[in-house]
Design an enzyme around this catalytic site. Structure first.
Site, PDB file in Angstrom:
ATOM      1  N   THR A  37       0.869  -1.175   0.000  1.00 54.73           N
ATOM      2  CA  THR A  37       0.000   0.000   0.000  1.00 54.73           C
ATOM      3  C   THR A  37       0.916   1.238   0.000  1.00 54.73           C
ATOM      4  OG1 THR A  37      -0.001   0.237   2.406  1.00 54.73           O
ATOM      5  CG2 THR A  37      -1.671  -1.240   1.447  1.00 54.73           C
ATOM      6  N   THR A 131      -1.320  -2.924  19.483  1.00 50.38           N
ATOM      7  CA  THR A 131      -0.924  -1.596  19.942  1.00 50.38           C
ATOM      8  C   THR A 131      -1.456  -1.301  21.347  1.00 50.38           C
ATOM      9  OG1 THR A 131      -1.333   0.755  19.534  1.00 50.38           O
ATOM     10  CG2 THR A 131      -2.973  -0.753  18.681  1.00 50.38           C
ATOM     11  N   ASP A 132      -0.807  -0.358  22.017  1.00 45.46           N
ATOM     12  CA  ASP A 132      -1.308   0.074  23.333  1.00 45.46           C
ATOM     13  C   ASP A 132      -2.584   0.907  23.207  1.00 45.46           C
ATOM     14  OD1 ASP A 132      -0.220   2.415  22.295  1.00 45.46           O
ATOM     15  OD2 ASP A 132       1.069   2.845  24.017  1.00 45.46           O
ATOM     16  N   TYR A 156      -9.107   3.587  14.317  1.00 42.07           N
ATOM     17  CA  TYR A 156      -7.918   2.731  14.230  1.00 42.07           C
ATOM     18  C   TYR A 156      -7.846   1.791  15.429  1.00 42.07           C
ATOM     19  CZ  TYR A 156      -3.071   1.327  15.095  1.00 42.07           C
ATOM     20  OH  TYR A 156      -1.942   0.601  15.402  1.00 42.07           O
ATOM     21  N   SER A 157      -7.924   2.358  16.645  1.00 42.29           N
ATOM     22  CA  SER A 157      -7.749   1.493  17.823  1.00 42.29           C
ATOM     23  C   SER A 157      -8.926   0.534  17.984  1.00 42.29           C
ATOM     24  CB  SER A 157      -7.504   2.311  19.083  1.00 42.29           C
ATOM     25  OG  SER A 157      -8.504   3.265  19.297  1.00 42.29           O
ATOM     26  N   ALA A 158     -10.131   0.959  17.531  1.00 40.77           N
ATOM     27  CA  ALA A 158     -11.283   0.042  17.591  1.00 40.77           C
ATOM     28  C   ALA A 158     -11.048  -1.145  16.656  1.00 40.77           C
ATOM     29  CB  ALA A 158     -12.566   0.781  17.215  1.00 40.77           C
ATOM     30  N   LEU A 196       4.176  11.576  13.532  1.00 42.66           N
ATOM     31  CA  LEU A 196       4.697  12.821  14.104  1.00 42.66           C
ATOM     32  C   LEU A 196       6.210  13.026  13.909  1.00 42.66           C
ATOM     33  CD1 LEU A 196       4.131  15.399  15.809  1.00 42.66           C
ATOM     34  CD2 LEU A 196       4.806  14.055  17.807  1.00 42.66           C
ATOM     35  N   ARG A 220       3.028  10.447  24.836  1.00 40.41           N
ATOM     36  CA  ARG A 220       3.263   9.153  24.204  1.00 40.41           C
ATOM     37  C   ARG A 220       4.518   8.533  24.803  1.00 40.41           C
ATOM     38  NH1 ARG A 220      -1.217  10.159  23.164  1.00 40.41           N
ATOM     39  NH2 ARG A 220      -2.309  10.145  21.154  1.00 40.41           N
TER      40      ARG A 220
HETATM   41  P1  NAD Z   1       2.958   0.676   8.445  1.00 39.04           P
HETATM   42  O1  NAD Z   1       1.718   1.405   8.049  1.00 39.04           O
HETATM   43  O2  NAD Z   1       4.273   1.340   8.338  1.00 39.04           O
HETATM   44  O3  NAD Z   1       3.059  -0.674   7.597  1.00 39.04           O
HETATM   45  C1  NAD Z   1       1.952  -1.499   7.353  1.00 39.04           C
HETATM   46  C2  NAD Z   1       2.338  -2.485   6.254  1.00 39.04           C
HETATM   47  O4  NAD Z   1       1.216  -3.359   6.031  1.00 39.04           O
HETATM   48  C3  NAD Z   1       2.664  -1.816   4.912  1.00 39.04           C
HETATM   49  O5  NAD Z   1       3.829  -2.367   4.367  1.00 39.04           O
HETATM   50  C4  NAD Z   1       1.458  -2.149   4.052  1.00 39.04           C
HETATM   51  O6  NAD Z   1       1.761  -2.253   2.667  1.00 39.04           O
HETATM   52  C5  NAD Z   1       1.028  -3.483   4.631  1.00 39.04           C
HETATM   53  N1  NAD Z   1      -0.400  -3.759   4.382  1.00 39.04           N
HETATM   54  C6  NAD Z   1      -1.445  -2.909   4.603  1.00 39.04           C
HETATM   55  N2  NAD Z   1      -2.587  -3.493   4.217  1.00 39.04           N
HETATM   56  C7  NAD Z   1      -2.257  -4.742   3.767  1.00 39.04           C
HETATM   57  C8  NAD Z   1      -3.015  -5.827   3.246  1.00 39.04           C
HETATM   58  N3  NAD Z   1      -4.344  -5.737   3.087  1.00 39.04           N
HETATM   59  N4  NAD Z   1      -2.362  -6.962   2.896  1.00 39.04           N
HETATM   60  C9  NAD Z   1      -1.016  -7.051   3.038  1.00 39.04           C
HETATM   61  N5  NAD Z   1      -0.255  -6.048   3.498  1.00 39.04           N
HETATM   62  C10 NAD Z   1      -0.867  -4.905   3.867  1.00 39.04           C
HETATM   63  O7  NAD Z   1       2.671   0.158   9.916  1.00 39.04           O
HETATM   64  P2  NAD Z   1       3.665   0.030  11.162  1.00 39.04           P
HETATM   65  O8  NAD Z   1       3.732   1.319  11.860  1.00 39.04           O
HETATM   66  O9  NAD Z   1       4.891  -0.646  10.719  1.00 39.04           O
HETATM   67  O10 NAD Z   1       2.813  -0.974  12.073  1.00 39.04           O
HETATM   68  C11 NAD Z   1       2.908  -2.381  11.892  1.00 39.04           C
HETATM   69  C12 NAD Z   1       2.005  -3.072  12.898  1.00 39.04           C
HETATM   70  O11 NAD Z   1       2.406  -2.720  14.216  1.00 39.04           O
HETATM   71  C13 NAD Z   1       0.540  -2.677  12.775  1.00 39.04           C
HETATM   72  O12 NAD Z   1      -0.235  -3.821  13.018  1.00 39.04           O
HETATM   73  C14 NAD Z   1       0.343  -1.642  13.873  1.00 39.04           C
HETATM   74  O13 NAD Z   1      -0.994  -1.642  14.326  1.00 39.04           O
HETATM   75  C15 NAD Z   1       1.293  -2.166  14.923  1.00 39.04           C
HETATM   76  N6  NAD Z   1       1.861  -1.154  15.854  1.00 39.04           N
HETATM   77  C16 NAD Z   1       2.423  -0.011  15.365  1.00 39.04           C
HETATM   78  C17 NAD Z   1       3.009   0.900  16.248  1.00 39.04           C
HETATM   79  C18 NAD Z   1       3.689   2.164  15.765  1.00 39.04           C
HETATM   80  O14 NAD Z   1       4.096   2.976  16.582  1.00 39.04           O
HETATM   81  N7  NAD Z   1       3.863   2.360  14.461  1.00 39.04           N
HETATM   82  C19 NAD Z   1       2.988   0.645  17.625  1.00 39.04           C
HETATM   83  C20 NAD Z   1       2.371  -0.528  18.089  1.00 39.04           C
HETATM   84  C21 NAD Z   1       1.822  -1.424  17.182  1.00 39.04           C
HETATM   85  O1  DAU Z   2       0.715   3.931  20.506  1.00 41.21           O
HETATM   86  C1  DAU Z   2       0.971   3.127  19.398  1.00 41.21           C
HETATM   87  C2  DAU Z   2       0.466   3.804  18.139  1.00 41.21           C
HETATM   88  O2  DAU Z   2       1.340   4.895  17.886  1.00 41.21           O
HETATM   89  C3  DAU Z   2       0.384   2.876  16.941  1.00 41.21           C
HETATM   90  O3  DAU Z   2      -0.544   1.850  17.195  1.00 41.21           O
HETATM   91  C4  DAU Z   2      -0.005   3.644  15.689  1.00 41.21           C
HETATM   92  O4  DAU Z   2       0.035   2.779  14.565  1.00 41.21           O
HETATM   93  C5  DAU Z   2       0.979   4.778  15.493  1.00 41.21           C
HETATM   94  O5  DAU Z   2       0.595   5.552  14.375  1.00 41.21           O
HETATM   95  C6  DAU Z   2       1.053   5.655  16.742  1.00 41.21           C
HETATM   96  O6  DAU Z   2      -0.177   6.387  16.933  1.00 41.21           O
HETATM   97  P1  DAU Z   2      -0.188   7.943  17.363  1.00 41.21           P
HETATM   98  O7  DAU Z   2      -1.469   8.518  16.950  1.00 41.21           O
HETATM   99  O8  DAU Z   2       0.234   8.094  18.771  1.00 41.21           O
HETATM  100  O9  DAU Z   2       1.044   8.449  16.422  1.00 41.21           O
HETATM  101  P2  DAU Z   2       1.222   9.788  15.550  1.00 41.21           P
HETATM  102  O10 DAU Z   2       2.650   9.820  15.124  1.00 41.21           O
HETATM  103  O11 DAU Z   2       0.177   9.906  14.510  1.00 41.21           O
HETATM  104  O12 DAU Z   2       0.994  10.928  16.621  1.00 41.21           O
HETATM  105  C7  DAU Z   2       1.797  11.019  17.797  1.00 41.21           C
HETATM  106  C8  DAU Z   2       1.261  12.171  18.616  1.00 41.21           C
HETATM  107  O13 DAU Z   2       1.513  13.396  17.928  1.00 41.21           O
HETATM  108  C9  DAU Z   2      -0.251  12.125  18.813  1.00 41.21           C
HETATM  109  O14 DAU Z   2      -0.560  12.648  20.110  1.00 41.21           O
HETATM  110  C10 DAU Z   2      -0.800  13.077  17.749  1.00 41.21           C
HETATM  111  C11 DAU Z   2       0.297  14.096  17.616  1.00 41.21           C
HETATM  112  N1  DAU Z   2       0.469  14.691  16.266  1.00 41.21           N
HETATM  113  C12 DAU Z   2       0.555  13.852  15.198  1.00 41.21           C
HETATM  114  C13 DAU Z   2       0.707  14.354  13.923  1.00 41.21           C
HETATM  115  C14 DAU Z   2       0.767  13.424  12.725  1.00 41.21           C
HETATM  116  C15 DAU Z   2       0.580  16.067  16.121  1.00 41.21           C
HETATM  117  O15 DAU Z   2       0.540  16.817  17.107  1.00 41.21           O
HETATM  118  N2  DAU Z   2       0.738  16.571  14.860  1.00 41.21           N
HETATM  119  C16 DAU Z   2       0.787  15.773  13.747  1.00 41.21           C
HETATM  120  O16 DAU Z   2       0.918  16.305  12.622  1.00 41.21           O
END
Ligand code: NAD
Ligand code: DAU
Length: 349
Positions: A37, A131-132, A156-158, A196, A220
């Site tokens: 994606t 995720t948390d 998302y979290s739901a 962020l 966070r």
């Molecule tokens: P990301 O968005 O960077 O990557 C998601 C990957 O999944 C992409 O490579 C995308 O191409 C692939 N994908 C999406 N839909 C797909 C489908 N239908 N079939 C096959 N592949 C598909 O996400 P991330 O930040 O690396 O998160 C990975 C996992 O970890 C997720 O399940 C997320 O909920 C979880 N997670 C993320 C964080 C965070 O801070 N980013 C924290 C805790 C948990």
């Molecule tokens: O806690 C784990 C989660 O952390 C993962 O499950 C998610 O996949 C991951 O995207 C992340 O979620 P957050 O919503 O916490 O991450 P994000 O980087 O989008 O935002 C971090 C914080 O910063 C949040 O409080 C929103 C704020 N923010 C975010 C963006 C994109 C801003 O203030 N400005 C911004 O432009």
């Protein structure tokens, strides 16, 4: 010898998990299944292409027929499931996509595994990465424990909470051997710049406004992505089947403080005078339903499995910033085209 299907391995966290498992376990066969994606990028795993134990498969986790054929062809003995729609802001504007990928995709993947493993669950494992955010929002005190009741607040979290429930329901109903891990906010190389930290790194570099939602008071708990990959390795190999493990950085920051720290480090690296980049900070309309605070109590994984984060936050930020400054082409490729349109819809109002 194991044959592991890792989903979402071209994304941010998945690419680090695939790299760790491919390099650390040369006897394992690692299959990276990703739909590619907007968030999936084969550049994230380019260095693994020549490895004999690494294989990439392009495909969709919601496509049951494709999954059935894939499992039947390769006879995986385990799955580490990361593929998901992962950005909260996108879930607010397009919730159904999150139900499709995160809920229907997870259930489809478990159905394919169950069918392939029918009658022989010995040595099989389905590790679901979550995720948390499923626990909801904390006040100023308390921490999320593995036993904290689910209270998701965003689409998302739901969707992630729903997928976690399905995973546990499959363990209870069909005896699918599962592990679930719930991690806090990751940061590090290869994160798509809608999130962020990479968004701000890219904007500081280009002298663009740094959009802070609300007052920037939201908290966070940040963890370096390689430490999350290490935790997944510990849980996959040493975790008790059926259990849940929380993973966190013991590292809480208000958004505004983390962005100020980023500005200061980048001023030094870019040779700008002190305070220059902080002037880019711009408070913008808050995210709808914005969770105030996340904080993981990671003592279970620490005590039972011996995992700890390996990097201090400042050291991890330095590495992350250096990576984005060095990987100019990667950043330009992912921020052009569709991302530019997303950015202007999200921020130019
Ligand atoms: P990301 O968005 O960077 O990557 C998601 C990957 O999944 C992409 O490579 C995308 O191409 C692939 N994908 C999406 N839909 C797909 C489908 N239908 N079939 C096959 N592949 C598909 O996400 P991330 O930040 O690396 O998160 C990975 C996992 O970890 C997720 O399940 C997320 O909920 C979880 N997670 C993320 C964080 C965070 O801070 N980013 C924290 C805790 C948990
Ligand atoms: O806690 C784990 C989660 O952390 C993962 O499950 C998610 O996949 C991951 O995207 C992340 O979620 P957050 O919503 O916490 O991450 P994000 O980087 O989008 O935002 C971090 C914080 O910063 C949040 O409080 C929103 C704020 N923010 C975010 C963006 C994109 C801003 O203030 N400005 C911004 O432009």
């Amino acid at each position: 010898m194991r044959k592991i299907l890792i989903t979402g391995g071209a994304g941010f966290i998945g690419s680090h998990v695939v790299r760790l498992f491919t390099n650390k376990y040369p006897d394992y066969q690692i299959f990276n299944l990703d739909k590619l994606t907007y968030a999936g990028n084969l550049e994230n795993v380019r260095d693994l292409e020549e490895a004999e134990n690494y294989h990439f498969v392009k495909g969709d986790i919601t496509d049951a027929a494709f999954l059935k054929e894939l499992f039947s062809k390769h006879q995986f003995d385990s799955v580490i499931h990361l593929a998901a729609e992962s950005h909260v802001d996108r879930s607010i504007s397009e919730p159904l996509a999150f139900v499709t990928t995160n809920v229907v995709g997870t259930v489809s993947l478990m159905n394919a595994a169950m069918e392939s493993w029918a009658g022989n669950m010995g040595g099989k494992l389905f590790h679901h990465i979550s995720t948390d955010e499923v626990f909801g929002s904390l006040g100023e005190e308390d921490f999320f424990l593995e036993t904290t009741a689910y209270d998701p607040q965003s689409p998302y979290s739901a969707s992630k909470a729903s997928s976690d429930h399905f995973v546990r329901a499959y363990a209870n109903t069909y005896k699918l051997p599962v592990l679930v891990s719930n991690c806090s906010n990751n940061y590090g190389p290869n994160q798509f710049p809608e999130k962020l930290l990479p968004l701000c790194i890219n904007n500081i570099k280009h002298n663009k406004p740094l959009p802070i939602y609300g007052k920037g008071e939201n908290v966070r708990d940040w963890l370096y992505v390689v430490d999350h990959a290490r935790a997944i390795d510990y849980i996959f190999h040493k975790g008790k089947v059926g259990d849940t493990y929380n993973i966190g950085g013991f590292n809480e920051w208000k958004n505004i403080d983390v962005v100020k720290l980023l500005c200061d480090i980048m001023d030094r690296k870019l040779g700008r005078s002190e305070g220059t980049s902080q002037k880019l900070i711009t408070y913008v309309t808050d995210r709808a339903g914005h969770d105030l605070r996340y904080a993981i109590d990671a003592s279970k994984i620490q005590k039972e499995l011996g995992w700890e984060p390996s990097l201090q936050f400042e050291a991890g930020l330095e590495l992350t910033i250096d990576w984005y400054l060095e990987n100019v082409e990667w950043l330009e490729n992912v921020t052009s085209g569709a991302y530019a349109q997303y950015y202007s819809k999200q921020y130019d109002s």
